[in-house]
Design a protein around this motif. Structure first.
Motif, PDB file in Angstrom:
ATOM      1  N   ALA A 168       1.072  -1.803   0.231  1.00  0.00           N
ATOM      2  CA  ALA A 168      -0.038   0.021  -0.118  1.00  0.00           C
ATOM      3  C   ALA A 168       0.738   1.784  -0.315  1.00  0.00           C
ATOM      4  O   ALA A 168       1.043   2.349  -0.498  1.00  0.00           O
ATOM      5  CB  ALA A 168      -0.761   0.155   1.296  1.00  0.00           C
ATOM      6  N   ARG A 169       2.055   1.269   0.699  1.00  0.00           N
ATOM      7  CA  ARG A 169       2.603   1.799   0.921  1.00  0.00           C
ATOM      8  C   ARG A 169       3.710   2.198  -0.696  1.00  0.00           C
ATOM      9  O   ARG A 169       5.051   3.126  -0.657  1.00  0.00           O
ATOM     10  CB  ARG A 169       3.851   2.137   2.215  1.00  0.00           C
ATOM     11  CG  ARG A 169       3.260   2.371   3.208  1.00  0.00           C
ATOM     12  CD  ARG A 169       2.374   3.712   3.900  1.00  0.00           C
ATOM     13  NE  ARG A 169       1.707   3.813   5.325  1.00  0.00           N
ATOM     14  CZ  ARG A 169       1.940   3.498   6.198  1.00  0.00           C
ATOM     15  NH1 ARG A 169       2.552   3.344   6.634  1.00  0.00           N
ATOM     16  NH2 ARG A 169       0.288   3.151   7.137  1.00  0.00           N
ATOM     17  N   GLY A 170       3.377   1.833  -1.727  1.00  0.00           N
ATOM     18  CA  GLY A 170       4.275   1.290  -2.949  1.00  0.00           C
ATOM     19  C   GLY A 170       5.052   0.806  -2.871  1.00  0.00           C
ATOM     20  O   GLY A 170       5.552   0.656  -4.132  1.00  0.00           O
ATOM     21  N   GLY A 171       5.699  -0.002  -2.244  1.00  0.00           N
ATOM     22  CA  GLY A 171       6.771  -1.336  -2.140  1.00  0.00           C
ATOM     23  C   GLY A 171       6.137  -2.466  -2.938  1.00  0.00           C
ATOM     24  O   GLY A 171       4.947  -2.279  -3.672  1.00  0.00           O
ATOM     25  N   ASP A 172       7.217  -2.856  -2.882  1.00  0.00           N
ATOM     26  CA  ASP A 172       7.090  -4.491  -3.863  1.00  0.00           C
ATOM     27  C   ASP A 172       6.383  -5.707  -3.423  1.00  0.00           C
ATOM     28  O   ASP A 172       7.428  -5.969  -2.305  1.00  0.00           O
ATOM     29  CB  ASP A 172       8.024  -4.431  -5.443  1.00  0.00           C
ATOM     30  CG  ASP A 172       7.581  -3.892  -6.919  1.00  0.00           C
ATOM     31  OD1 ASP A 172       6.106  -2.897  -6.663  1.00  0.00           O
ATOM     32  OD2 ASP A 172       8.113  -3.292  -6.805  1.00  0.00           O
ATOM     33  N   ALA A 173       5.787  -6.995  -3.875  1.00  0.00           N
ATOM     34  CA  ALA A 173       5.934  -7.725  -2.797  1.00  0.00           C
ATOM     35  C   ALA A 173       6.665  -8.770  -3.849  1.00  0.00           C
ATOM     36  O   ALA A 173       7.044  -8.828  -5.017  1.00  0.00           O
ATOM     37  CB  ALA A 173       4.440  -8.414  -3.326  1.00  0.00           C
ATOM     38  N   ALA A 174       7.188 -10.194  -2.533  1.00  0.00           N
ATOM     39  CA  ALA A 174       8.403 -10.425  -3.094  1.00  0.00           C
ATOM     40  C   ALA A 174       7.786 -11.379  -3.762  1.00  0.00           C
ATOM     41  O   ALA A 174       8.001 -11.897  -5.022  1.00  0.00           O
ATOM     42  CB  ALA A 174       8.974 -11.540  -2.300  1.00  0.00           C
ATOM     43  N   ASP A 175       7.145 -11.767  -4.253  1.00  0.00           N
ATOM     44  CA  ASP A 175       5.889 -12.692  -4.613  1.00  0.00           C
ATOM     45  C   ASP A 175       3.999 -11.804  -5.323  1.00  0.00           C
ATOM     46  O   ASP A 175       3.920 -11.490  -4.601  1.00  0.00           O
ATOM     47  CB  ASP A 175       5.748 -14.148  -4.290  1.00  0.00           C
ATOM     48  CG  ASP A 175       6.815 -14.859  -4.701  1.00  0.00           C
ATOM     49  OD1 ASP A 175       7.913 -14.644  -5.504  1.00  0.00           O
ATOM     50  OD2 ASP A 175       6.941 -15.601  -3.320  1.00  0.00           O
ATOM     51  N   LEU A 176       3.630 -12.543  -6.689  1.00  0.00           N
ATOM     52  CA  LEU A 176       2.517 -12.044  -6.160  1.00  0.00           C
ATOM     53  C   LEU A 176       1.078 -12.815  -6.064  1.00  0.00           C
ATOM     54  O   LEU A 176       0.443 -12.585  -4.868  1.00  0.00           O
ATOM     55  CB  LEU A 176       2.140 -11.557  -8.070  1.00  0.00           C
ATOM     56  CG  LEU A 176       0.625 -11.919  -8.187  1.00  0.00           C
ATOM     57  CD1 LEU A 176       0.324 -10.078  -8.186  1.00  0.00           C
ATOM     58  CD2 LEU A 176       0.096 -11.628  -9.914  1.00  0.00           C
ATOM     59  N   VAL A 177       1.662 -14.455  -5.563  1.00  0.00           N
ATOM     60  CA  VAL A 177       0.774 -15.097  -4.517  1.00  0.00           C
ATOM     61  C   VAL A 177       1.717 -15.939  -4.058  1.00  0.00           C
ATOM     62  O   VAL A 177       3.195 -16.591  -4.251  1.00  0.00           O
ATOM     63  CB  VAL A 177       0.225 -16.285  -5.961  1.00  0.00           C
ATOM     64  CG1 VAL A 177      -0.423 -17.190  -5.510  1.00  0.00           C
ATOM     65  CG2 VAL A 177      -0.795 -15.610  -6.252  1.00  0.00           C
TER      66      VAL A 177
END
Lengths: 393, 109
Positions: A377-386
């Motif tokens: 939510a703060r603009g970071g990226d998830a390590a994996d989408l799922v």
């Protein structure tokens, strides 16, 4: 008025079935059947219902016999779980395409293999495109309430579709709970008499079910089904309102818990919503703007209503208790993403698959999901989408 | 053609809003209105002159498409003949009394 009782989820469903007093229940009496049918059989033996109980040789036959009874004009039910639902498969579709208002409690359990008897949503998720309405329950109270509402939804002339009433295997089905039930008379008045439009037993107005339906008409009948499913949404809300007046308990298409000013949220179905609610309260107490959306109605999929609530948050974690093995997350994840796609500003959405084969979902794991969703939510990226949550490396 | 409302020769096919729910058929005996002959891709043409009236075609026809009157073969029911060609295969006349012609080559009456 209601009465407080302590029941397991299965007992609550069996009790609801006793109050519904269906004309016919056809069910397979051996595992993977749950004790719903065992309890109900004792009501039949004790003369507490007028139901014709047909014990059949397989789940395929259970659904077939239920369809036959419903086509004859009866209020017909069955119940199943796991491999039982899987064995019913081809006839499950026929119940929906014949537009028979069958109500079927489903105790959600894993599908083999390897062999596992515990909770996940693989069974009913596999039947998600079979044309049945699907209601998911968080606890025994909701399973009972959904069951009674399901009869009225299914039999509404604007709908006339079968309904699965899902509850989580063992967690809900075998857990003892304190819940409030209606009086038999109240249930009888609420569901009313069922008057079928067509009956195979009506010799004065004979009908035929299931004729050959080729290129020039099959498509029109499928369109009828598709429209009935859309028409079910307002009916589900009307029935919920009527039920609220009767029971004092409120139902919507989903429960939006502390979503009003939420910055990020979790979407989940079934019993794990209870654990998630605890985490939401804890995080809220610590000043985090978090919310929970617990989906009750998965079929029809209420994407417009979901847009209004989920469109306001910055990031959403969708938690699936089933994998679709598409390489693109679980079914709920895919559909939530598709449902929000048309929004001009939409949240970022990541997927979590949890609890397969009855694996517990702990508070710490849900906290991890919220922490990762906050980061997104703060603009970071998830390590994996799922992410397959809690799986050992 | 599950539509019970539609009669032979009726051109309009009903829409989803007009059809009975769930594909039920409300009229009895509606199979009578279903002309299975429209499955046919080859049409048997029968020659009265070559026919020796043995009635083998009538015996072997897997439908009931050979029309017999007063014990004599008089023609073919094209509403139900599916064009299987058994009549032609079984015909013992020296000069076969049946000829199979592609429906595509037949001019509409």
């Amino acid at each position: 008025m209601g009465k407080r009782v302590a029941l397991t989820g299965n007992e609550a469903i069996a009790l609801g079935m006793r109050q519904i007093n269906p004309d016919v229940v056809a069910a397979y009496p051996i595992t993977p059947q749950t004790d719903i049918v065992q309890y109900f059989a004792s009501f039949v033996s004790d003369g507490q219902v007028k139901t014709e109980l047909v014990t059949v040789e397989s789940e395929h036959s259970a659904m077939s016999a239920t369809i036959g009874a419903a086509a004859a004009g009866a209020r017909a039910m069955t119940a199943t779980s796991s491999q039982g639902l899987a064995l019913m498969w081809e006839v499950v579709y026929i119940a929906a395409s014949f537009r028979l208002p069958i109500v079927m409690p489903v105790v959600n359990r894993a599908l083999s293999g390897p062999i596992n008897i515990h909770c996940d949503h693989s069974d009913s998720m596999g039947a998600r495109d079979s044309g049945w309405i699907q209601l998911y329950s968080e606890n025994a109270q909701e399973a009972y309430d959904n069951l009674l509402q399901a009869v009225k939804i299914a039999e509404d002339k604007r709908v006339m579709l079968p309904v699965m009433v899902c509850q989580d295997g063992f967690i809900t089905s075998h857990g003892m709970e304190n819940l409030e039930i209606l009086q038999d008379e109240e249930v009888r008045t609420f569901i009313g008499e069922y008057t079928p439009d067509y009956s195979l037993l009506d010799t004065k107005r004979p009908v035929m079910y299931g004729p050959l339906d080729l290129q020039n008409y099959y498509f029109e009948h499928k369109k009828q089904q598709a429209e009935a499913m859309k028409d079910a949404l307002p009916v589900i809300l009307e029935v919920a309102e009527e039920y609220r007046k009767l029971s004092g308990r409120e139902y919507q298409l989903f429960e939006a818990y502390r979503m009003d000013d939420a910055e990020y949220a979790v979407v989940i179905m079934g019993s794990a919503a209870g654990t998630t609610r605890v985490v939401v309260d804890e995080l809220r107490a610590a000043g985090e703007k978090v919310g929970l959306l617990k989906l009750r109605v998965f079929r029809p999929f209420p994407y417009k209503a979901l847009q209004q609530v989920l469109g306001k948050v910055k990031a959403v974690a969708v938690m699936d208790r089933a994998d679709s093995f598409s390489g693109f997350g679980g079914p709920l994840f895919s559909e939530i993403r598709a449902g929000l796609y048309d929004l001009e500003t939409r949240p970022r959405i990541s997927g979590y698959i949890y609890g397969l084969g009855g694996r517990d979902l702990g508070i710490d794991e849900i906290k991890r999901v919220f922490a990762e969703t906050k980061m997104i939510a703060r603009g970071g990226d998830a390590a994996d989408l799922v992410t397959h949550l809690g799986v050992r490396e | 053609m599950t539509n019970p409302e539609q009669k032979i020769g009726q051109k309009k096919e009903l829409g989803w809003k007009e059809l009975p729910r769930g594909g039920v058929v409300l009229d009895t005996g509606s199979a009578r209105d279903y002309e299975t002959g429209d499955w046919r891709s080859f049409r048997p043409l029968w020659s009265k002159e070559k026919c020796i009236q043995c009635l083998r075609c009538w015996v072997f026809c897997p439908d009931a498409a050979i029309i017999v009157e007063d014990g004599k073969m008089v023609g073919i029911d094209y509403k139900h003949c599916k064009g299987c060609g058994i009549c032609r295969a079984e015909c013992p006349a020296k000069e076969n009394a049946f000829e199979m012609v592609s429906e595509a080559d037949i001019e509409e009456d």
